[in-house]
Design an enzyme around this catalytic site. Structure first.
Site, PDB file in Angstrom:
ATOM      1  N   SER A 181      41.587  26.137  37.525  1.00 29.72           N
ATOM      2  CA  SER A 181      40.305  26.838  37.650  1.00 29.72           C
ATOM      3  C   SER A 181      39.170  25.808  37.745  1.00 29.72           C
ATOM      4  O   SER A 181      39.298  24.693  37.219  1.00 29.72           O
ATOM      5  CB  SER A 181      40.113  27.708  36.410  1.00 29.72           C
ATOM      6  OG  SER A 181      38.752  28.001  36.204  1.00 29.72           O
ATOM      7  N   TYR A 194      40.018  28.858  27.432  1.00 30.56           N
ATOM      8  CA  TYR A 194      40.534  29.043  28.798  1.00 30.56           C
ATOM      9  C   TYR A 194      40.343  27.755  29.617  1.00 30.56           C
ATOM     10  O   TYR A 194      41.270  27.254  30.243  1.00 30.56           O
ATOM     11  CB  TYR A 194      39.811  30.217  29.456  1.00 30.56           C
ATOM     12  CG  TYR A 194      40.151  30.427  30.907  1.00 30.56           C
ATOM     13  CD1 TYR A 194      41.366  30.992  31.285  1.00 30.56           C
ATOM     14  CD2 TYR A 194      39.255  30.060  31.926  1.00 30.56           C
ATOM     15  CE1 TYR A 194      41.687  31.195  32.626  1.00 30.56           C
ATOM     16  CE2 TYR A 194      39.562  30.258  33.265  1.00 30.56           C
ATOM     17  CZ  TYR A 194      40.779  30.828  33.612  1.00 30.56           C
ATOM     18  OH  TYR A 194      41.090  31.012  34.937  1.00 30.56           O
TER      19      TYR A 194
HETATM   20  N1  LIG Z   1      40.380  35.397  39.562  1.00 34.13           N
HETATM   21  C1  LIG Z   1      39.649  34.299  39.471  1.00 34.13           C
HETATM   22  O1  LIG Z   1      38.414  34.314  39.643  1.00 34.13           O
HETATM   23  C2  LIG Z   1      40.297  32.987  39.156  1.00 34.13           C
HETATM   24  C3  LIG Z   1      39.541  31.819  39.295  1.00 34.13           C
HETATM   25  C4  LIG Z   1      40.127  30.612  39.015  1.00 34.13           C
HETATM   26  C5  LIG Z   1      41.438  30.549  38.614  1.00 34.13           C
HETATM   27  N2  LIG Z   1      42.156  31.697  38.474  1.00 34.13           N
HETATM   28  C6  LIG Z   1      43.538  31.573  38.037  1.00 34.13           C
HETATM   29  O2  LIG Z   1      44.378  32.097  39.028  1.00 34.13           O
HETATM   30  C7  LIG Z   1      45.538  32.676  38.436  1.00 34.13           C
HETATM   31  C8  LIG Z   1      45.730  34.104  38.917  1.00 34.13           C
HETATM   32  O3  LIG Z   1      44.572  34.821  38.606  1.00 34.13           O
HETATM   33  P1  LIG Z   1      44.354  36.352  38.990  1.00 34.13           P
HETATM   34  O4  LIG Z   1      42.891  36.548  38.927  1.00 34.13           O
HETATM   35  O5  LIG Z   1      45.107  36.696  40.210  1.00 34.13           O
HETATM   36  O6  LIG Z   1      45.043  37.040  37.702  1.00 34.13           O
HETATM   37  P2  LIG Z   1      45.288  38.593  37.339  1.00 34.13           P
HETATM   38  O7  LIG Z   1      44.593  39.420  38.316  1.00 34.13           O
HETATM   39  O8  LIG Z   1      44.948  38.810  35.910  1.00 34.13           O
HETATM   40  O9  LIG Z   1      46.873  38.737  37.299  1.00 34.13           O
HETATM   41  C9  LIG Z   1      47.716  38.721  38.340  1.00 34.13           C
HETATM   42  C10 LIG Z   1      49.156  38.930  37.906  1.00 34.13           C
HETATM   43  O10 LIG Z   1      49.546  38.125  36.783  1.00 34.13           O
HETATM   44  C11 LIG Z   1      50.438  38.890  35.974  1.00 34.13           C
HETATM   45  N3  LIG Z   1      50.439  38.488  34.590  1.00 34.13           N
HETATM   46  C12 LIG Z   1      49.378  38.413  33.764  1.00 34.13           C
HETATM   47  N4  LIG Z   1      49.801  38.021  32.551  1.00 34.13           N
HETATM   48  C13 LIG Z   1      51.137  37.879  32.616  1.00 34.13           C
HETATM   49  C14 LIG Z   1      52.138  37.537  31.683  1.00 34.13           C
HETATM   50  N5  LIG Z   1      51.844  37.274  30.432  1.00 34.13           N
HETATM   51  N6  LIG Z   1      53.405  37.461  32.095  1.00 34.13           N
HETATM   52  C15 LIG Z   1      53.736  37.747  33.361  1.00 34.13           C
HETATM   53  N7  LIG Z   1      52.838  38.107  34.299  1.00 34.13           N
HETATM   54  C16 LIG Z   1      51.556  38.179  33.918  1.00 34.13           C
HETATM   55  C17 LIG Z   1      49.905  40.294  36.086  1.00 34.13           C
HETATM   56  O11 LIG Z   1      50.978  41.163  35.705  1.00 34.13           O
HETATM   57  P3  LIG Z   1      50.922  42.750  35.775  1.00 34.13           P
HETATM   58  O12 LIG Z   1      51.203  43.056  37.206  1.00 34.13           O
HETATM   59  O13 LIG Z   1      51.947  43.218  34.844  1.00 34.13           O
HETATM   60  O14 LIG Z   1      49.544  43.144  35.370  1.00 34.13           O
HETATM   61  C18 LIG Z   1      49.491  40.375  37.527  1.00 34.13           C
HETATM   62  O15 LIG Z   1      50.567  40.761  38.318  1.00 34.13           O
HETATM   63  C19 LIG Z   1      45.332  32.557  36.930  1.00 34.13           C
HETATM   64  O16 LIG Z   1      46.017  31.455  36.455  1.00 34.13           O
HETATM   65  C20 LIG Z   1      43.845  32.366  36.790  1.00 34.13           C
HETATM   66  O17 LIG Z   1      43.528  31.648  35.625  1.00 34.13           O
HETATM   67  C21 LIG Z   1      41.617  32.912  38.753  1.00 34.13           C
END
Ligand SMILES: NC(=O)c1ccc[n+]([C@@H]2O[C@H](COP(=O)([O-])OP(=O)(O)OC[C@H]3O[C@@H](n4cnc5c(N)ncnc54)[C@H](OP(=O)(O)O)[C@@H]3O)[C@@H](O)[C@H]2O)c1
Length: 306
Positions: A181, A194
């Site tokens: 991130s 985080y």
């Molecule tokens: N979104 C942003 O702005 C952003 C920015 C920078 C970095 N990131 C990073 O990018 C990555 C993905 O982010 P995202 O925004 O796509 O996340 P998200 O929307 O919260 O989650 C996407 C998926 O992750 C699964 N998941 C969450 N916790 C889990 C667990 N404990 N075990 C197994 N699966 C799990 C969820 O499962 P379910 O289908 O069961 O809900 C969902 O399918 C993360 O590492 C985040 O820190 C995100």
């Protein structure tokens, strides 16, 4: 003394030159794709994506299948994974395997290993992660999920890498993308836990790249800012905040662009601006109060609870 100042001046100029070159490379790749479409497929037959049931992980799953790879989707909710698997199979014709696992636990890796047996894995996307507080929050006021966060954001990266890197090393080929991130690039008050977990990912990833570069393996850490996903409560998309699909498509152009980048040009520019803010300004109480008040209001006005 004079020579010392000249030496320091030359070092500073060199550091800026390197930064400019990295930025220029990003712009170049933004407008002209240089890696051939077959590059990702050439890594191996299968891609493994953690946290694949939604958001960025789901977008990587579709995109890598479109690039000709079979995909292993690992996430918590089987129903979501089944729906995505069917859609990927129907739209891309690639094979999909789903593995149910909760990365907040640390006893899941034998089960994952069993499911990966016999697959030629060319790409690993360490994407799963959790954000305990979307709104800026003091450490003691964040939900008490410390161990779960450590397992999900850190242990998952180490254990999944350990499972898959061995096979890549013997094939002398592979790509590991670690989704960190932008908050990892320097300490972020009000997102302290985080941001620190994501900084771990950067350090681990970059050190590992040095160890395994000569063995033909690309390990890259991505440090994006806002992306509209369930984690960010489907925050409104704009020139900075990307959709997951947009971000993933662009980030895959940069896999050969060094051991760390933001994954998209807009976030690379944002990171450049944030680096220009002196730390005494960023860490001042006025700036923290801005985050707690105006930025919180901005987030509240732009997020959606679906
Ligand atoms: N979104 C942003 O702005 C952003 C920015 C920078 C970095 N990131 C990073 O990018 C990555 C993905 O982010 P995202 O925004 O796509 O996340 P998200 O929307 O919260 O989650 C996407 C998926 O992750 C699964 N998941 C969450 N916790 C889990 C667990 N404990 N075990 C197994 N699966 C799990 C969820 O499962 P379910 O289908 O069961 O809900 C969902 O399918 C993360 O590492 C985040 O820190 C995100």
């Amino acid at each position: 003394m004079e020579q010392f100042f000249i030496f320091v001046g030359v070092l500073v100029c060199l550091a800026y030159l390197v930064k400019c070159m990295r930025f220029a490379k990003c712009i170049f790749l933004h407008f002209w794709k240089v890696s051939p479409r077959s590059f990702l497929q050439s890594m191996g037959q299968w891609a493994v994506i953690t946290g694949a049931g939604d958001g960025i992980g789901k977008a990587y799953s579709f995109e890598l299948a479109k690039h000709g790879l079979n995909v292993v989707l690992i996430s918590r909710t089987v129903k979501k994974l089944q729906a995505i698997a069917t859609e990927i199979e129907q739209t891309t014709g690639r094979s999909v395997k789903i593995v149910q696992a909760d990365f907040t636990k640390d006893d899941i890796y034998e089960h994952i290993q069993e499911n990966l047996k016999g697959l030629e894995i060319g790409i690993l996307v360490n994407n799963v992660g959790m954000l305990p507080n979307l709104l800026p929050t003091y450490f003691l006021d964040t939900p008490d999920e410390i161990q779960s966060l450590i397992h999900c954001n850190m242990t998952s990266v180490i254990k999944m890498t350990q499972l898959i890197l061995k096979q890549m090393e013997s094939r002398r080929k592979g790509l590991i993308l670690n989704i960190s991130s932008g908050t990892a690039l320097f300490p972020w008050p009000l997102y302290s836990l985080y941001a620190a977990s994501k900084a771990f990912m950067c350090t681990f990833s970059k050190a590992l790249q040095v160890e395994y570069r000569a063995k033909g393996i690309i390990i890259q850490v991505l440090t994006p800012y806002g992306i509209s996903t369930p984690m960010t409560k489907h925050i409104n998309i704009n020139i900075i905040t990307k959709s997951a699909d947009e971000f993933v498509q662009e980030s895959l152009n940069y896999v050969t662009n060094g051991d760390e980048n933001c994954g998209c040009l807009a976030h690379e520019i944002l990171a450049g601006f944030l680096h220009l803010i002196p730390s005494w300004v960023f860490y001042s109480s006025a700036c923290q109060s801005f985050l707690l008040n105006q930025y919180t209001d901005y987030l509240k006005q732009n997020i959606h609870t679906k």
